[in-house]
Scaffold this active site. Structure first.
Site, PDB file in Angstrom:
ATOM      1  N   SER A 148       0.346 -42.156 -23.270  1.00 19.92           N
ATOM      2  CA  SER A 148       1.671 -41.618 -23.557  1.00 19.92           C
ATOM      3  C   SER A 148       2.598 -41.784 -22.344  1.00 19.92           C
ATOM      4  O   SER A 148       2.865 -42.904 -21.940  1.00 19.92           O
ATOM      5  CB  SER A 148       1.529 -40.157 -24.019  1.00 19.92           C
ATOM      6  OG  SER A 148       2.709 -39.733 -24.625  1.00 19.92           O
ATOM      7  N   ASP A 224       0.066 -41.113 -35.478  1.00 24.01           N
ATOM      8  CA  ASP A 224       0.579 -40.406 -34.292  1.00 24.01           C
ATOM      9  C   ASP A 224       1.934 -39.780 -34.646  1.00 24.01           C
ATOM     10  O   ASP A 224       2.857 -40.493 -35.062  1.00 24.01           O
ATOM     11  CB  ASP A 224       0.734 -41.454 -33.176  1.00 24.01           C
ATOM     12  CG  ASP A 224       1.069 -40.858 -31.834  1.00 24.01           C
ATOM     13  OD1 ASP A 224       1.864 -39.901 -31.789  1.00 24.01           O
ATOM     14  OD2 ASP A 224       0.557 -41.375 -30.831  1.00 24.01           O
ATOM     15  N   HIS A 257      -2.271 -38.665 -31.869  1.00 27.04           N
ATOM     16  CA  HIS A 257      -1.877 -38.826 -30.457  1.00 27.04           C
ATOM     17  C   HIS A 257      -2.890 -38.191 -29.495  1.00 27.04           C
ATOM     18  O   HIS A 257      -2.709 -38.251 -28.292  1.00 27.04           O
ATOM     19  CB  HIS A 257      -0.511 -38.144 -30.268  1.00 27.04           C
ATOM     20  CG  HIS A 257       0.198 -38.504 -28.995  1.00 27.04           C
ATOM     21  ND1 HIS A 257       0.672 -39.764 -28.733  1.00 27.04           N
ATOM     22  CD2 HIS A 257       0.534 -37.764 -27.897  1.00 27.04           C
ATOM     23  CE1 HIS A 257       1.264 -39.793 -27.550  1.00 27.04           C
ATOM     24  NE2 HIS A 257       1.187 -38.592 -27.010  1.00 27.04           N
TER      25      HIS A 257
HETATM   26  N1  LIG Z   1       4.282 -31.181 -27.876  1.00 26.45           N
HETATM   27  C1  LIG Z   1       3.079 -31.290 -27.138  1.00 26.45           C
HETATM   28  C2  LIG Z   1       3.302 -32.423 -26.220  1.00 26.45           C
HETATM   29  C3  LIG Z   1       2.258 -32.537 -25.212  1.00 26.45           C
HETATM   30  C4  LIG Z   1       1.263 -33.590 -25.559  1.00 26.45           C
HETATM   31  O1  LIG Z   1       1.032 -33.989 -26.715  1.00 26.45           O
HETATM   32  N2  LIG Z   1       0.660 -34.036 -24.513  1.00 26.45           N
HETATM   33  C5  LIG Z   1      -0.301 -35.096 -24.632  1.00 26.45           C
HETATM   34  C6  LIG Z   1       0.184 -36.232 -23.782  1.00 26.45           C
HETATM   35  S1  LIG Z   1       1.810 -36.722 -24.314  1.00 26.45           S
HETATM   36  C7  LIG Z   1      -1.657 -34.625 -24.111  1.00 26.45           C
HETATM   37  O2  LIG Z   1      -2.470 -35.436 -23.706  1.00 26.45           O
HETATM   38  N3  LIG Z   1      -1.884 -33.319 -24.117  1.00 26.45           N
HETATM   39  C8  LIG Z   1      -3.055 -32.715 -23.515  1.00 26.45           C
HETATM   40  C9  LIG Z   1      -4.344 -32.830 -24.251  1.00 26.45           C
HETATM   41  O3  LIG Z   1      -4.372 -33.174 -25.461  1.00 26.45           O
HETATM   42  O4  LIG Z   1      -5.403 -32.605 -23.620  1.00 26.45           O
HETATM   43  C10 LIG Z   1       2.869 -29.904 -26.518  1.00 26.45           C
HETATM   44  O5  LIG Z   1       3.376 -28.994 -27.118  1.00 26.45           O
HETATM   45  O6  LIG Z   1       2.224 -29.683 -25.492  1.00 26.45           O
END
Ligand SMILES: N[C@@H](CCC(=O)N[C@@H](CS)C(=O)NCC(=O)O)C(=O)O
Length: 279
Positions: A148, A224, A257
């Protein structure tokens, strides 16, 4: 350059460790994680894959959720996972999850108050590899990957520095940040309003014009929820086609995602890098 070991855990015959150090480019203390495979020793230096995580992440997400260590141990590849921004009480921040701490976008900010600490490009390209290569039994053969926001970071950093990276890959990268809300918000804050300056930090813009091609692979889930508004892989693909760039873009039906998606294809991405890193 003193660094402090925070945790140390044996994994698949190698070691997963977290370290803290004072980062001079970021002007704050930073934590990173490294996985050293069993092949790494004082007489055998192994290549390194740098993993750049996405919004809201730290060094821990990829190390705890992706299963990357099992295949890195088999291939003899070290994995380094930096944090996603400068950190600390004195470091500028924002209420949104997509700006400030946890959202450094792997670039050098030129605008106040961000420019005091947010120099993530220099940290990832220069300071961290110098520290890693001086401290651990690793060679200077480097690859870079990310997810991302980290996919945007990996692609832009490799495209700008083809001599430093053997290969690049990304999961669900923010492929055309100058044309999506996440990128526009971050670039306005960090780089200012001159949109001409933004192009130099956009993977699609860079892929359209670079002359030297680093082997590149992208994996994108078709389910995604950020696909059309934020990620825009078609922009990257059309830039690659117009420049004759041999980009491998794999679309995966039904995947989202999350790290559930990443853990399903991380082995394929590491084997992709091994073709160039380990010969
Ligand atoms: N809208 C999400 C966006 C954050 C998100 O999806 N982050 C992704 C990278 S863009 C991620 O890897 N999150 C941490 C995880 O899944 O461990 C949120 O509320 O936190």
């Amino acid at each position: 350059m003193t660094i402090e070991c925070l945790t140390s855990n044996k994994m698949f015959g190698g070691w997963h460790k977290q370290y803290s150090h004072q980062a001079s480019s970021l002007n704050c203390r930073m934590r990173f994680a490294i996985y050293l495979p069993p092949q790494a020793s004082s007489t055998n230096k192994v290549p390194v894959l740098y993993w750049l995580s996405g919004l809201t992440c730290t060094d821990e997400n990829v190390m705890q959720k992706s299963g990357i260590q099992r295949i890195a141990a088999e291939l003899g590849m070290a994995i380094v996972a930096p944090d996603t921004s400068p950190r600390g009480e004195g470091v500028a921040d924002d209420d949104g999850y997509d700006l400030g701490q946890g959202a450094g976008f792997y670039l050098n900010a030129s605008q106040a108050p961000w420019n005091r600490h947010y120099q993530m490009y220099d940290y990832i390209v220069d300071e961290l590899p110098a520290l890693i290569e001086a401290t651990f039994p690793v060679s200077n053969k480097r690859a870079i990957a990310g997810h991302s926001m980290g996919g945007h970071g990996a692609l832009t950093i490799a495209l700008k520095n083809p001599e430093l990276y053997c290969s690049v890959s990304a999961f669900s990268p923010i492929s055309n940040p100058i044309n999506c809300p996440w990128g526009q918000k971050a670039f306005s804050a960090y780089l200012g309003d001159d949109k001409d300056l933004w192009r130099d930090h956009d993977a699609s813009e860079l892929m359209r014009r670079v002359k030297q091609f680093v082997p590149a692979r992208v994996d994108q889930g078709e389910a995604d929820n950020f696909l059309n508004e934020q990620l825009k892989p078609d922009a990257l693909l059309s830039a690659a086609k117009s420049n004759g760039y041999p980009l491998e873009l794999n679309r995966h039906e039904g995947y989202d995602h999350s790290y559930y998606f990443i853990s399903s294809f991380i082995e394929e991405q590491l084997r992709f890098h091994a073709q160039y890193l380990i010969r």
